[in-house]
Write a protein that holds these residues in place. Structure first.
Motif, PDB file in Angstrom:
ATOM      1  N   PHE A  74       0.826  -1.211   0.000  1.00 58.88           N
ATOM      2  CA  PHE A  74       0.000   0.000   0.000  1.00 58.88           C
ATOM      3  C   PHE A  74       0.860   1.261   0.000  1.00 58.88           C
ATOM      4  O   PHE A  74       0.451   2.290  -0.537  1.00 58.88           O
ATOM      5  N   GLU A  75       2.063   1.175   0.570  1.00 62.51           N
ATOM      6  CA  GLU A  75       2.982   2.308   0.465  1.00 62.51           C
ATOM      7  C   GLU A  75       3.419   2.495  -0.988  1.00 62.51           C
ATOM      8  O   GLU A  75       3.526   3.631  -1.474  1.00 62.51           O
ATOM      9  N   VAL A  76       3.648   1.391  -1.688  1.00 65.60           N
ATOM     10  CA  VAL A  76       3.951   1.470  -3.110  1.00 65.60           C
ATOM     11  C   VAL A  76       2.784   2.116  -3.858  1.00 65.60           C
ATOM     12  O   VAL A  76       2.970   2.995  -4.698  1.00 65.60           O
ATOM     13  N   GLY A  77       1.564   1.682  -3.543  1.00 64.04           N
ATOM     14  CA  GLY A  77       0.391   2.257  -4.192  1.00 64.04           C
ATOM     15  C   GLY A  77       0.215   3.729  -3.891  1.00 64.04           C
ATOM     16  O   GLY A  77      -0.108   4.533  -4.784  1.00 64.04           O
ATOM     17  N   ALA A  78       0.432   4.128  -2.647  1.00 62.44           N
ATOM     18  CA  ALA A  78       0.317   5.543  -2.276  1.00 62.44           C
ATOM     19  C   ALA A  78       1.381   6.370  -2.995  1.00 62.44           C
ATOM     20  O   ALA A  78       1.119   7.505  -3.418  1.00 62.44           O
ATOM     21  N   THR A  79       2.588   5.803  -3.150  1.00 60.82           N
ATOM     22  CA  THR A  79       3.627   6.492  -3.905  1.00 60.82           C
ATOM     23  C   THR A  79       3.164   6.758  -5.329  1.00 60.82           C
ATOM     24  O   THR A  79       3.441   7.816  -5.902  1.00 60.82           O
ATOM     25  N   GLY A  80       2.442   5.818  -5.908  1.00 58.51           N
ATOM     26  CA  GLY A  80       1.886   6.016  -7.232  1.00 58.51           C
ATOM     27  C   GLY A  80       0.887   7.155  -7.286  1.00 58.51           C
ATOM     28  O   GLY A  80       0.837   7.898  -8.276  1.00 58.51           O
ATOM     29  N   LEU A  81       0.096   7.335  -6.234  1.00 61.20           N
ATOM     30  CA  LEU A  81      -0.856   8.445  -6.188  1.00 61.20           C
ATOM     31  C   LEU A  81      -0.125   9.789  -6.163  1.00 61.20           C
ATOM     32  O   LEU A  81      -0.513  10.735  -6.861  1.00 61.20           O
ATOM     33  N   TYR A  82       0.903   9.873  -5.340  1.00 61.14           N
ATOM     34  CA  TYR A  82       1.697  11.108  -5.303  1.00 61.14           C
ATOM     35  C   TYR A  82       2.305  11.390  -6.673  1.00 61.14           C
ATOM     36  O   TYR A  82       2.343  12.536  -7.132  1.00 61.14           O
ATOM     37  N   ALA A  83       2.813  10.341  -7.315  1.00 61.33           N
ATOM     38  CA  ALA A  83       3.462  10.514  -8.616  1.00 61.33           C
ATOM     39  C   ALA A  83       2.461  10.988  -9.663  1.00 61.33           C
ATOM     40  O   ALA A  83       2.752  11.885 -10.460  1.00 61.33           O
ATOM     41  N   TRP A  84       1.287  10.370  -9.677  1.00 55.06           N
ATOM     42  CA  TRP A  84       0.272  10.763 -10.657  1.00 55.06           C
ATOM     43  C   TRP A  84      -0.175  12.204 -10.399  1.00 55.06           C
ATOM     44  O   TRP A  84      -0.341  12.988 -11.338  1.00 55.06           O
ATOM     45  N   ALA A  85      -0.346  12.561  -9.156  1.00 53.79           N
ATOM     46  CA  ALA A  85      -0.788  13.914  -8.827  1.00 53.79           C
ATOM     47  C   ALA A  85       0.233  14.947  -9.281  1.00 53.79           C
ATOM     48  O   ALA A  85      -0.125  15.990  -9.833  1.00 53.79           O
ATOM     49  N   ARG A  86       1.511  14.693  -9.062  1.00 53.68           N
ATOM     50  CA  ARG A  86       2.505  15.705  -9.405  1.00 53.68           C
ATOM     51  C   ARG A  86       2.736  15.805 -10.904  1.00 53.68           C
ATOM     52  O   ARG A  86       3.419  16.727 -11.368  1.00 53.68           O
ATOM     53  N   ALA A  87       2.137  14.894 -11.668  1.00 57.73           N
ATOM     54  CA  ALA A  87       2.218  14.971 -13.129  1.00 57.73           C
ATOM     55  C   ALA A  87       1.090  15.821 -13.713  1.00 57.73           C
ATOM     56  O   ALA A  87       0.872  15.791 -14.919  1.00 57.73           O
ATOM     57  N   GLU A  88       0.414  16.599 -12.874  1.00 58.33           N
ATOM     58  CA  GLU A  88      -0.740  17.369 -13.356  1.00 58.33           C
ATOM     59  C   GLU A  88      -0.366  18.353 -14.449  1.00 58.33           C
ATOM     60  O   GLU A  88      -1.198  18.701 -15.280  1.00 58.33           O
ATOM     61  N   PHE A  89       0.876  18.844 -14.472  1.00 57.57           N
ATOM     62  CA  PHE A  89       1.319  19.783 -15.501  1.00 57.57           C
ATOM     63  C   PHE A  89       2.375  19.174 -16.428  1.00 57.57           C
ATOM     64  O   PHE A  89       3.034  19.892 -17.175  1.00 57.57           O
TER      65      PHE A  89
END
Length: 541
Positions: A47-62
């Motif tokens: 789940f830490e791996v999955g949460a890291t993916g959420l942060y990564a996707w969010a910071r790709a907003e631009f």
């Protein structure tokens, strides 16, 4: 060193959206085997791996171009598309991906009309997948609190993604579970319902995310990030008392303070406390910056940071000074800017827009004096004059220095702007309180909140009679220009049409009420054959 591990971000984000992608061949067999949700979401580490993916996707907003990141818009100006056709900037670079959004000729198939939709629903699907797997009975949690912590993280990011969707498209489909079968009969959920779901998600996140920002890893969420965003969502939902109360909760938490004295790596250099906040490495709490509530980790070439193309904001704001005889690329001048946008003169050069004592108008924060810096030129040291022509084409004009960052010591033509980005900071929380208070008719509280921000900058105090929405919107320019997504602010306050027509001579004459929303992507309407999916008013194929 960042502490949010990158962990093959592109592969991770792709894996975590597999079940909703509808594309069985999207991933190669090794990736399916190693990072499929069934194999990942089995333990706290997964789940830490999955949460890291959420942060990564969010910071790709631009994110502009594919560079091993989680998501890409595949165009140069996604951030600028949310700034043009407002009251603050016009396009100078004339980039073909940006101009339709400035001249309001974008179509239902335009690049960012589709890509912001995909970015937001990609983040939502990943959050929903984490939430669904967290309910499985066979997960091996390291601690009893792990499950609810990761659920809080996922629900924050789900609300964060819906923020973009509601601002840009209005009524959108609300999805809170993984669709395991192919679905072609989606319907549009009323905006009021979506906002209530966002409120529920952020309320949950605020309850179960950590409270002490000194006890979390750099860049990780706390309850205060959830409450800051919740205050804005309450404003979107016209729940002004709740918005005011929530903003006050953040302000009164005693964890944050407006920075009022010099700090960080550049403390011995010329500058002021406002400019200090935007110096490289000064964004995080570990630098002494107690104003930031949530910092998106975008520092380039650092584990857990951004990719080369994830944030081009520097290139957007910095002029093409290097295109003028007598100049050469320099980090101190912002690096290789492209002037994709330039400020409109009414505010950056406006009489009395800034108080004479307002440090946000100092040369450290708005660069107006440009001196030739090429030692090999006979113009070295001479001042270059800003003219109407140099301003219009973006070669030389006043510019905010928030995004000065060139990395010329490594690469003089470095593309990105990747220093960490303050997403939420306390100054904006005060301005959210002011907005809610104005809406409630409590102009004294609004003036008091605005004055806290102005006092830090050295500006004069205002009285209750001056606390209007228009003054607040001006104050947000002084404090947050370049940081806020101006389109969102003007849409939320109902001022997009009025202020764009008043201040923007390029977009204003072409704008009408329907431009407050973008169109629904035509590809979504065409593929949803099982139910009607109405287009927003004013748009056709």
């Amino acid at each position: 060193m960042k502490t949010i591990n990158k962990i093959s971000i592109f592969a991770l984000a792709a894996a975590l959206t597999l079940s909703t992608s509808g594309c069985s061949g999207f991933l190669d067999e090794d990736l399916k085997k190693d990072l499929a949700p069934d194999n990942t979401y089995t333990s706290t580490y997964g789940f830490e791996v999955g949460a890291t993916g959420l942060y990564a996707w969010a910071r790709a907003e631009f994110s502009t171009w594919d560079n091993d990141g989680a998501f890409t818009h595949s165009q140069a100006c996604p951030y600028e598309a949310l700034q043009v056709a407002t009251d603050i900037v016009v396009a100078a670079h004339k980039d073909g991906s940006l101009l339709p959004f400035e001249n309001l000729s974008y179509t239902t198939s335009q690049a960012y009309v589709e890509s912001y939709w995909k970015w937001a629903y990609g983040l939502i699907s990943s959050a929903n997948e984490l939430l669904e797997y967290s309910e499985h009975d066979d997960v091996k949690w390291d601690a009893d609190t792990d499950k609810i912590f990761y659920q809080a993280t996922a629900r924050f990011f789900r609300a964060y993604a819906y923020r973009y969707l509601v601002y840009l498209y209005g009524d959108v489909t609300y999805v809170d579970k993984v669709e395991t079968s192919f679905k072609i009969d989606f319907t549009r959920t009323p905006k009021t319902e979506v906002l209530q779901h966002m409120i529920d998600d952020l309320t949950f996140a605020a309850e179960y995310l950590p409270a002490n920002p000194d006890n979390v890893e750099v860049g990780k969420l706390t309850k205060w990030a959830a409450l800051h965003l919740l205050s804005e969502v309450y404003l979107m939902a016209d729940k002004n008392q709740e918005a005011a109360n929530t903003a006050k909760e953040v302000i009164n938490s005693n964890y944050f303070q407006l920075m009022s004295s010099r700090f960080g790596k550049a403390i011995e250099e010329p500058g002021d406390v406002f400019s200090d906040m935007f110096k490289e490495n000064n964004q995080n709490r570990t630098s002494g910056n107690k104003e930031t509530i949530w910092v998106m980790q975008l520092e380039y070439n650092t584990t857990g940071g951004g990719t080369l193309y994830e944030d081009w904001t520097k290139r957007a704001w910095v002029p093409k000074y290097w295109n003028i005889d007598g100049f050469t690329l320099a980090d101190s001048l912002g690096g290789r800017g492209l002037a994709q946008i330039v400020p409109i003169k009414w505010w950056v050069n406006g009489d009395n827009f800034y108080d004479a004592t307002d440090i946000r108008n100092s040369e450290y924060n708005i660069k107006r004096n440009w001196y030739c810096n090429d030692p090999s030129s006979d113009k070295y040291g001479q001042k270059a004059e800003i003219t109407d022509e140099t301003w219009e084409i973006g070669n030389l004009c006043p510019t905010i220095t928030k995004f000065f960052y060139g990395k010329t010591d490594e690469n003089a033509s470095y593309e990105g702007n990747n220093k960490d980005r303050m997403k939420f900071r306390l100054a904006e929380t005060y301005l959210l309180l002011a907005e809610a208070s104005i809406n409630l008719g409590d102009t004294q509280t609004a003036a008091d909140a605005i004055n806290v921000v102005r006092e830090r900058s050295g500006a004069s105090k205002i009285n209750a009679g001056q606390a209007t929405i228009d003054f607040l919107l001006d104050e947000r320019i002084r404090e947050l220009v370049g940081e806020e997504l101006r389109r969102f602010t003007l849409v939320r306050t109902g001022k997009l049409l009025e202020r764009t027509k008043k201040y923007n001579t390029v977009s204003g004459p072409k704008m009408d009420e329907h431009h407050a929303l973008w169109p629904i992507p035509q590809s979504i309407i065409d593929s949803n054959t099982g139910a009607e999916y109405p287009q927003n008013p004013g748009y056709s194929k």
